[in-house]
Design a protein around this motif. Structure first.
Motif, mmCIF file in Angstrom:
data_model
loop_
_atom_site.group_PDB
_atom_site.id
_atom_site.type_symbol
_atom_site.label_atom_id
_atom_site.label_comp_id
_atom_site.label_asym_id
_atom_site.label_seq_id
_atom_site.Cartn_x
_atom_site.Cartn_y
_atom_site.Cartn_z
ATOM 1 N N ALA A 149 0.835 -1.198 0.000
ATOM 2 C CA ALA A 149 0.000 0.000 0.000
ATOM 3 C C ALA A 149 0.872 1.252 0.000
ATOM 4 C CB ALA A 149 -0.908 -0.015 1.229
ATOM 5 N N ALA A 150 0.244 2.369 -0.281
ATOM 6 C CA ALA A 150 0.971 3.645 -0.291
ATOM 7 C C ALA A 150 1.110 4.177 1.130
ATOM 8 C CB ALA A 150 0.221 4.650 -1.159
ATOM 9 N N ARG A 151 2.240 4.791 1.411
ATOM 10 C CA ARG A 151 2.502 5.341 2.742
ATOM 11 C C ARG A 151 1.548 6.467 3.100
ATOM 12 N NH1 ARG A 151 8.172 4.117 4.462
ATOM 13 N NH2 ARG A 151 7.980 5.746 6.017
ATOM 14 N N ASP A 152 1.041 7.185 2.100
ATOM 15 C CA ASP A 152 0.206 8.346 2.388
ATOM 16 C C ASP A 152 -1.154 7.995 2.982
ATOM 17 O OD1 ASP A 152 -0.725 7.309 -0.002
ATOM 18 O OD2 ASP A 152 -0.823 9.227 -1.038
ATOM 19 N N VAL A 153 -1.513 6.716 3.007
ATOM 20 C CA VAL A 153 -2.779 6.311 3.627
ATOM 21 C C VAL A 153 -2.587 5.867 5.077
ATOM 22 C CG1 VAL A 153 -3.797 5.659 1.416
ATOM 23 C CG2 VAL A 153 -2.664 3.930 2.817
ATOM 24 N N LEU A 154 -1.347 5.886 5.557
ATOM 25 C CA LEU A 154 -1.069 5.454 6.923
ATOM 26 C C LEU A 154 -1.406 6.554 7.923
ATOM 27 C CD1 LEU A 154 2.374 3.664 6.402
ATOM 28 C CD2 LEU A 154 0.105 2.622 6.526
ATOM 29 N N THR A 155 -1.856 6.137 9.099
ATOM 30 C CA THR A 155 -2.145 7.081 10.173
ATOM 31 C C THR A 155 -0.842 7.559 10.806
ATOM 32 O OG1 THR A 155 -2.240 5.404 11.902
ATOM 33 C CG2 THR A 155 -4.308 5.873 10.690
ATOM 34 N N LYS A 156 -0.950 8.565 11.678
ATOM 35 C CA LYS A 156 0.219 9.093 12.381
ATOM 36 C C LYS A 156 0.896 7.990 13.198
ATOM 37 C CE LYS A 156 0.820 11.432 16.382
ATOM 38 N NZ LYS A 156 0.249 11.992 17.515
ATOM 39 N N ASN A 157 0.110 7.206 13.923
ATOM 40 C CA ASN A 157 0.681 6.126 14.735
ATOM 41 C C ASN A 157 1.360 5.066 13.870
ATOM 42 O OD1 ASN A 157 -0.188 7.365 17.042
ATOM 43 N ND2 ASN A 157 -1.674 5.806 17.615
ATOM 44 N N GLN A 158 0.740 4.710 12.765
ATOM 45 C CA GLN A 158 1.329 3.716 11.866
ATOM 46 C C GLN A 158 2.648 4.222 11.298
ATOM 47 O OE1 GLN A 158 -1.963 3.265 9.198
ATOM 48 N NE2 GLN A 158 -3.136 2.012 10.645
ATOM 49 N N LEU A 159 2.692 5.490 10.912
ATOM 50 C CA LEU A 159 3.937 6.073 10.400
ATOM 51 C C LEU A 159 5.029 6.099 11.462
ATOM 52 C CD1 LEU A 159 2.724 8.992 8.117
ATOM 53 C CD2 LEU A 159 4.127 7.035 7.438
ATOM 54 N N CYS A 160 4.664 6.422 12.698
ATOM 55 C CA CYS A 160 5.650 6.438 13.787
ATOM 56 C C CYS A 160 6.265 5.061 13.988
ATOM 57 C CB CYS A 160 4.994 6.897 15.091
ATOM 58 S SG CYS A 160 4.600 8.641 15.168
ATOM 59 N N VAL A 161 5.415 4.040 14.011
ATOM 60 C CA VAL A 161 5.899 2.666 14.195
ATOM 61 C C VAL A 161 6.765 2.248 13.016
ATOM 62 C CG1 VAL A 161 5.189 0.242 14.368
ATOM 63 C CG2 VAL A 161 4.012 1.985 15.730
ATOM 64 N N LEU A 162 6.301 2.526 11.804
ATOM 65 C CA LEU A 162 7.062 2.162 10.611
ATOM 66 C C LEU A 162 8.422 2.852 10.594
ATOM 67 C CD1 LEU A 162 7.307 0.711 7.914
ATOM 68 C CD2 LEU A 162 6.073 2.625 6.864
ATOM 69 N N GLU A 163 8.458 4.128 10.871
ATOM 70 C CA GLU A 163 9.730 4.860 10.867
ATOM 71 C C GLU A 163 10.692 4.312 11.914
ATOM 72 O OE1 GLU A 163 8.362 8.886 11.283
ATOM 73 O OE2 GLU A 163 7.772 9.001 9.176
ATOM 74 N N LYS A 164 10.165 3.942 13.076
ATOM 75 C CA LYS A 164 11.020 3.391 14.134
ATOM 76 C C LYS A 164 11.605 2.047 13.672
ATOM 77 C CE LYS A 164 11.599 5.075 17.619
ATOM 78 N NZ LYS A 164 12.684 5.956 18.079
ATOM 79 N N LEU A 165 10.804 1.223 13.018
ATOM 80 C CA LEU A 165 11.302 -0.062 12.521
ATOM 81 C C LEU A 165 12.295 0.121 11.379
ATOM 82 C CD1 LEU A 165 8.046 -2.202 12.662
ATOM 83 C CD2 LEU A 165 10.123 -2.542 14.021
ATOM 84 N N GLU A 166 12.068 1.110 10.528
ATOM 85 C CA GLU A 166 12.968 1.355 9.402
ATOM 86 C C GLU A 166 14.344 1.830 9.859
ATOM 87 O OE1 GLU A 166 9.902 2.423 5.750
ATOM 88 O OE2 GLU A 166 10.533 4.043 7.080
ATOM 89 N N THR A 167 14.410 2.504 10.981
ATOM 90 C CA THR A 167 15.697 3.005 11.460
ATOM 91 C C THR A 167 16.338 2.101 12.508
ATOM 92 O OG1 THR A 167 14.604 4.392 13.129
ATOM 93 C CG2 THR A 167 15.071 5.405 10.976
ATOM 94 N N ALA A 168 15.652 1.050 12.896
ATOM 95 C CA ALA A 168 16.184 0.123 13.908
ATOM 96 C C ALA A 168 17.320 -0.701 13.325
ATOM 97 C CB ALA A 168 15.077 -0.793 14.412
#
Length: 134
Positions: A2-21
């Motif tokens: 799916a496209a990132r622009d449909v993600l909620t604020k919380n979903q983006l926060c979690v995704l960004e944390k996992l991407e930088t882990a």
């Protein structure tokens, strides 16, 4: 995926944390790391992870009950994904192979079993840790 622009604020926060882990993270580790961003309850993290997994942004590593961001865009609904998890450093390598997927599906289907999903996890030692130990 799916496209990132449909993600909620919380979903983006979690995704960004996992991407930088530097390795896989458990839901409770994510909660601890996201408290400064307004996360207060495990349910907030679990809801975000559920959507991210269903959307193909994140994978759940069953054997260690942790999550990693997807390494590359591919269609998760029709492919087998495998992970190599280093027991020494925690590095996770994601692998997906169309030919292997088809062979495994043919084999499973020949038994009459209707598979919904396949995840293979290899546990061992990565090349870097093996070289450091030598």
């Amino acid at each position: 995926m799916a496209a990132r622009d449909v993600l909620t604020k919380n979903q983006l926060c979690v995704l960004e944390k996992l991407e930088t882990a530097s390795g896989p993270l458990s839901a409770y580790t994510l909660l601890d790391q996201l408290r400064e961003r307004g996360f207060r309850a495990p349910l907030q993290v679990y809801r975000a992870l559920d959507t991210l997994v269903k959307s193909g942004f994140v994978h759940r590593l069953e054997s260690i009950n942790s999550f990693v961001a997807c390494a590359e865009p591919h269609d998760h609904s029709h492919s087998m994904t495998a992970f190599a998890i280093c027991d020494a450093c925690g590095q996770v390598t994601e692998m997906s192979d169309h030919d292997v997927d088809h062979r495994l599906n043919d084999w499973v289907n020949s038994t009459g079993f209707a598979a919904k999903k396949a995840v293979i996890e290899f546990r061992g030692t990565c090349a870097k840790c093996r070289a450091e130990a030598a």
